[in-house]
Motif scaffolding. Structure first.
Motif, PDB file in Angstrom:
ATOM      1  N   THR A  64     -32.893  21.892 -53.394  1.00 46.17           N
ATOM      2  CA  THR A  64     -34.197  21.389 -52.932  1.00 46.17           C
ATOM      3  C   THR A  64     -34.362  19.889 -53.147  1.00 46.17           C
ATOM      4  O   THR A  64     -35.449  19.345 -52.914  1.00 46.17           O
ATOM      5  CB  THR A  64     -35.357  22.114 -53.663  1.00 46.17           C
TER       6      THR A  64
ATOM      7  N   LEU B  98     -36.804  17.457 -51.198  1.00 46.49           N
ATOM      8  CA  LEU B  98     -37.677  18.246 -50.316  1.00 46.49           C
ATOM      9  C   LEU B  98     -39.088  18.345 -50.882  1.00 46.49           C
ATOM     10  O   LEU B  98     -39.274  18.350 -52.096  1.00 46.49           O
ATOM     11  CB  LEU B  98     -37.153  19.680 -50.166  1.00 46.49           C
TER      12      LEU B  98
ATOM     13  N   PHE C  25     -41.801  23.088 -45.897  1.00 40.98           N
ATOM     14  CA  PHE C  25     -41.572  22.331 -44.647  1.00 40.98           C
ATOM     15  C   PHE C  25     -41.578  23.304 -43.480  1.00 40.98           C
ATOM     16  O   PHE C  25     -41.371  24.503 -43.656  1.00 40.98           O
ATOM     17  CB  PHE C  25     -40.287  21.495 -44.708  1.00 40.98           C
TER      18      PHE C  25
ATOM     19  N   THR D 160     -35.175  17.700 -42.254  1.00 34.58           N
ATOM     20  CA  THR D 160     -35.269  18.441 -43.515  1.00 34.58           C
ATOM     21  C   THR D 160     -34.183  19.505 -43.603  1.00 34.58           C
ATOM     22  O   THR D 160     -33.563  19.702 -44.650  1.00 34.58           O
ATOM     23  CB  THR D 160     -36.669  19.076 -43.673  1.00 34.58           C
TER      24      THR D 160
ATOM     25  N   LYS E 291     -31.091  17.891 -44.562  1.00 35.77           N
ATOM     26  CA  LYS E 291     -31.072  17.606 -46.011  1.00 35.77           C
ATOM     27  C   LYS E 291     -30.615  18.854 -46.777  1.00 35.77           C
ATOM     28  O   LYS E 291     -29.810  18.770 -47.706  1.00 35.77           O
ATOM     29  CB  LYS E 291     -32.483  17.174 -46.427  1.00 35.77           C
TER      30      LYS E 291
END
Lengths: 261, 261, 261, 261
Positions: free
Chosen positions: B139, B142, B146, B208, B211
């Motif tokens: 995470t 983050l 999301f 995201t 990521k």
């Protein structure tokens, strides 16, 4: 209604080795079934490798609450079709107790998803099992530890996934340790691995081991109705979504279509 | 040295569906590999179903630190030999990140030992992923939640074993929830399942999600030397036991003999 | 013998808020106890904050198989002595089911060892609970999901340790998710956290919630004899060691001495 | 930047017992800190019970990445205020490694939520630790087992919750076993319990133990930014809900109000 239990035995050593035959004149599976049948809550029968479909037809598994598995010399002879069937039964809710060398049985490896390997030594050494989860149902009526004067050694690292709970850890005279009682859940089925039970020793005649076997069957038993299709992956059409939504965006599938497998 | 990552793509929808081809002109696998290569700690290449041995030879897996797997329409076309090989690599320490419909990929099912089933709906609905394990390495960077404006729905019950950790849970507009980020260890290998990534939506272009993919590879990477024989079950002869013991009792095996499999 | 269950209620809102008083005229604890008493396997009584020792004397806890805990406005008024006593009872084998806002109750925080925090919103929104562990005993008789038309929202991240099993996950209309059914074991005691039950809504009158409450008590119940001294850390003198050893090396303690705490 | 590590030592035996003082002339904490400082990735300092606030002020914990804790004779002298502070730091992301008799340290008991009890014997017996999770970062550079010629025995059942992973299990000459390496996560913080380290033996001078200490610090370290308020339970007002909802139904709280604790 008692727990309908099937004790599956490979039944090979009993036929070829005088010591095993003497220790278990009716086979290891029969000895285990007799033990389980002492408990009024359990009704145990047996099945063996040599029977058609290894005694584990679709119909029989459907009426089996808990399966007990002992295998060793002939893991490779177990049909993959039966292995699939056993896994499906577990996923639908059947309990499964694996004993000793069944750590390398096909269904165990399939259900663990890991190598299931270990180190071993056959030297008649002393094993002492310690309870690591006090008052776990599988330890009902047991002291904090108990001994088996002669057993085969299994040593760590044991190549299994982290369990739901570690229930027993063994101490061996020769210096090793082993996680000897481990619980898992796969699909709707409860799985218990219990280490002791080398064929050349009278382990399944030991009263404490017999207690664990009975406790294990009771723990693995799931009284709920079995799941009819444990592998089903149903499509939920837009108009039956729990919350009202509008379909949008590009689509690959047409309505009500089966997913890919 | 960067983490040697192989992104395996089934590469079927890209060839047969105009929407997918437009969204991922070089294939989903290439998009994911490009994303991973933005990170200086990762060095990603690709492999696809269509290559000989699906691009996953023994040699290549031996130099792969983390494998990423996306499959859907052609799960059944993956060779069992390659599946065995991939499992062995995981057990020896290779990381493996399964994406989206790979929940039904052969290696995922094999490593989970469970049905891996779920419910699903392709309606372009909104998905919101919530972090359930704060400050888990996956995470990193983050927020607590999301959103993906359009995704396929996957719903519980998800037929997988209890994970080491639940990292993400998804909320779906149509009313379902799903454990969308799950970690496991099998043998010496780390496994991460990450749900999003339906082929008809631009999910792998989302910053995201990208990521998470990078974090996932880093988390799954195990820098330790791979285990040479992850399935070995060595006999420990009496004279090399850690503690001095005398052999006794009846024996089935002769010294130094291989165990049964 | 039925499962001796004590439903502990904070009993504050019922006295000060007209809505709560109307919804639960005899108190929430009484409503829950009445529900449990519908099941012939359960025998439930109540205890409240206002009673001496909050109704939880040493003697009463000794004859309690399962405790159910609902608290909210007055967590801070619960005596630390009673909290210690409750934890000891759990560690000795008493089951404990925590409901809703009891996520911040002193005994829950003590047994979890974590912040137990979450996000929340009181807006009468729809909650839908999904089963994530099929055929778990706590889900007996339940469908794969069920709805509560009006509930308070609790959102992730929920600051609790990874559970033994995640049994329910909630979907909320406002966009959040929450792990609403979690199991733990602490010492010999089984713990179940169940989310629903905001005081201004008629949640404990809902038939499915009532089913979960009954299932939860049965799951948490451990029929084994309670552990007499759950905190004991006994010295094992050299001459009673399971294996014969000779004492050697420097010593800090004299024989049979108590350890430090 | 190296991992900022604080080794907390009770520092009592070193002052009152000649054997301990001789084995650890600068204190056990200093010996451990010196060991850790051999690793360029770690920067270790010490703190002791006798310092104001036990050397663990709010400010210091805020700049501590990993805390190491050794205590024994004076567990009861540790201030509850400092215990709360340490737990908050863990929940915000600080790593914490507990050593040996710290199984009964206040912060360990608080973070476990369980009795943390065991059996013990001080007889200078041989301990052999076995790796149970191959290639776990904490086992980096270790063989499958290693020995300590003289150690205090700790025996099962060990009263701790089921861990994330069991990393080591000990074999003792006197016949007991013990889960000697256990990992947990509480809030955002990683916790590692490592058994060896009785004060009258030179355990922390052992090279393999020193390797585990270094590995343990690295594993426990969480590089992510610490959570500012690890206990916060924020209200999410209706108008900032992720999905648009209308407030309805009876309410207990007014808008933006703090929840009860």
């Amino acid at each position: 209604m008692p727990i309908r239990t099937v004790v599956w035995g490979e039944n090979v050593h009993e036929q070829h080795n005088a010591i095993v035959a003497r220790t278990y004149p009716d086979g290891m599976h029969q000895c285990i079934a007799d033990t389980l049948n002492e408990d009024p809550d359990i009704e145990a029968t047996t099945a063996t490798l040599q029977e058609p479909e290894h005694g584990l037809t679709e119909e029989r598994l459907a009426r089996t609450d808990v399966l007990v598995w002992w295998g060793h010399a002939a893991h490779g002879d177990v049909s993959d079709l039966v292995v699939d069937r056993v896994c499906d039964a577990v996923w639908s809710g059947m309990g499964l107790m694996f004993l000793h060398s069944a750590h390398f049985a096909k269904p165990f490896k399939r259900l663990m998803g890991s190598p299931c390997n270990l180190t071993w030594r056959e030297a008649g050494e002393r094993e002492r099992l310690w309870v690591t989860s006090r008052n776990h149902p599988i330890t009902q009526g047991l002291p904090d530890s108990f001994e088996l004067e002669m057993e085969e050694m299994y040593g760590e690292p044991f190549g299994v996934p982290e369990p739901l709970e570690t229930v027993f850890i063994s101490w061996f005279q020769g210096g090793e340790v082993f996680r000897s009682g481990l619980t898992y859940k796969r699909g709707a089925g409860n799985i218990f691995y219990f280490r002791p039970g080398h064929e050349t020793y009278p382990t399944y005649h030991d009263a404490t081991v017999q207690k664990v076997l009975k406790n294990g069957v009771k723990w693995a038993f799931n009284p709920m109705v079995r799941i009819a299709e444990p592998n089903a992956a149903p499509n939920v059409p837009v108009d039956t979504a729990p919350e009202k939504i509008e379909e949008r965006g590009p689509k690959l599938h047409s309505d009500g279509e089966e997913g890919f497998r």
